[in-house]
Design a protein around this motif. Structure first.
Motif, short mmCIF file in Angstrom:
data_model
loop_
_atom_site.label_atom_id
_atom_site.label_comp_id
_atom_site.label_asym_id
_atom_site.label_seq_id
_atom_site.Cartn_x
_atom_site.Cartn_y
_atom_site.Cartn_z
N GLU A 1 0.84 -1.21 0.00
CA GLU A 1 0.00 0.00 0.00
C GLU A 1 0.87 1.26 0.00
O GLU A 1 1.97 1.27 0.57
N ASP B 1 -9.09 10.28 4.99
CA ASP B 1 -9.33 8.91 5.41
C ASP B 1 -9.10 7.96 4.24
O ASP B 1 -9.31 8.33 3.08
N GLU C 1 -8.07 3.41 3.38
CA GLU C 1 -7.58 2.12 3.87
C GLU C 1 -6.09 1.94 3.59
O GLU C 1 -5.39 1.28 4.35
N ARG D 1 -3.31 2.76 6.39
CA ARG D 1 -4.19 3.36 7.40
C ARG D 1 -3.47 3.58 8.73
O ARG D 1 -3.65 4.62 9.38
N SER E 1 -8.51 -11.61 9.34
CA SER E 1 -8.73 -10.38 10.08
C SER E 1 -9.23 -10.74 11.47
O SER E 1 -10.23 -11.43 11.61
#
Length: 359
Positions: A77, A89, A91, A94, A225
């Motif tokens: 990312e 904001d 993801e 983050r 998760s």
């Protein structure tokens, strides 16, 4: 929690020397789940965990172009924006966004900070070894070194908890941040009002070696998760599920027993505690185990392993298996034939560390 605003180190001194930090991941030996609200607030929790020689790393390098860049190499990312504009904001990266925004607000009064922040983690995301929290701790430690902030281990862990659990709203407990900040073997107590007491254990070096010769980490290959499982656990607590509460009370008691086993060197008792804790853990919520997890654990036990459990919330990630050192190779051999990956388990005595890379 209010943090002091110490004098900020001049950023012109060694301006282009990278700052690096690392924080260790952990294995949970007993009590995992009792560090979750609302159980902690009502009953108090305690866990026994130990950090291992697997790490989350953070690197900070200043920029002259007024830009802000976050690179999470462990997930691929990336975020880039202007340092003097609010961070949107999103993801992607983050955790990096949350830590940077909190540090700038708390310690710089909102003054822009143009940097490149890059991270790596030694294990995949969702491993069940506290990697996300260790990453937050490593990031804060890197900013601490970069800006010359004065934060002790409790400050570091508490700030990581506030950023991850409160400001970013990510579901989870409290043990991972404290394990990463302090390092080593710790019996950690969690009380109402966010009061946390870390009790470092003086584990004799021969026993540490014996544990390393006894333990095997097996990565299932399945990342998961933890948030969904943790939310189920918390829902069961909030609804007053007697089965879940009784299981958590058993887990809390097993943490005390595990402390006795570790301090006295009774590894048979430690193995029994792991097995009882695993059965209690599965009673706290659905999805903690799976047919594949049970298959691998049963296979290990059938080949002379003494105990086994999932590390972390469950559902996948790493399994921790204990065997008599005389029989450990047999367990290693049979696990090596499975679809996952086998790793040795060696312990880290140090918590979060940061330094300047003068290469």
């Amino acid at each position: 929690m209010e943090f002091p605003r110490p004098g900020i180190r001049s950023l012109t001194r060694g301006a282009f020397v990278p700052v690096r930090a690392r924080a260790p991941l952990r294995i949970g030996l007993a009590g995992g789940g009792t560090d979750l609200s609302p159980f902690t607030d009502t009953h108090g929790g305690c866990v026994l965990n130990a950090t291992v020689n697997l790490y989350a790393y953070a690197h900070i390098l200043p920029r002259e172009d007024g830009r802000l860049v976050f690179e999470a190499a462990e997930t691929g990312e990336r975020f880039e924006g202007a340092a003097d504009e609010p961070i949107p904001d999103g993801e992607a990266a983050r955790l990096h966004r949350g830590v940077h925004a909190s540090i700038v607000r708390r310690f710089l009064g909102g003054k822009p900070l143009a940097v490149t922040v890059r991270t790596t983690v030694d294990v995949p995301a969702g491993s069940g070894m506290g990697g996300s929290s260790a990453l937050v701790v490593a990031l804060i430690a890197a900013y601490q070194e970069y800006l010359g902030l004065s934060l002790g281990e409790y400050d570091l862990a508490r700030l990581a908890f506030e950023i991850e659990r409160i400001e970013l709203g990510l579901a989870g407990g409290r043990q991972d941040q404290y394990a990463a900040a302090f390092g080593g073997f710790n019996f950690i107590e969690f009380h109402a009002g966010e009061r946390v007491i870390v009790n470092p254990l003086r584990v004799r070096p021969p026993l540490v070696k014996e544990l390393e010769a006894s333990l095997v980490l097996y990565y299932t290959g399945r990342s998961r998760s933890s948030a969904a499982i943790i939310e189920k656990q918390q829902a069961n607590m909030q609804q007053g599920s007697s089965a879940a509460i009784e299981a958590l009370l058993r887990l809390k008691a097993e943490a005390v027993t595990m402390k006795e086993a570790i301090l006295t060197g009774d590894l048979r008792l430690a193995a029994e505690t792991i097995n009882r804790g695993w059965e209690a853990k599965k009673a706290t919520a659905e999805g903690i185990s799976s047919s594949e997890i049970e298959r691998v654990l049963e296979l290990a036990l059938a080949n002379r392993a003494l105990a086994g459990k999932v590390s972390g919330a469950g559902g996948g990630g790493f399994l921790m298996v204990m065997a008599d050192p005389f029989d450990r190779q047999r367990v290693l051999d049979v696990l090596a034939q499975q679809p996952g990956r086998v790793l040795p388990c060696t312990f880290s005595a140090e918590g979060a560390e940061a330094w300047r890379a003068r290469l």
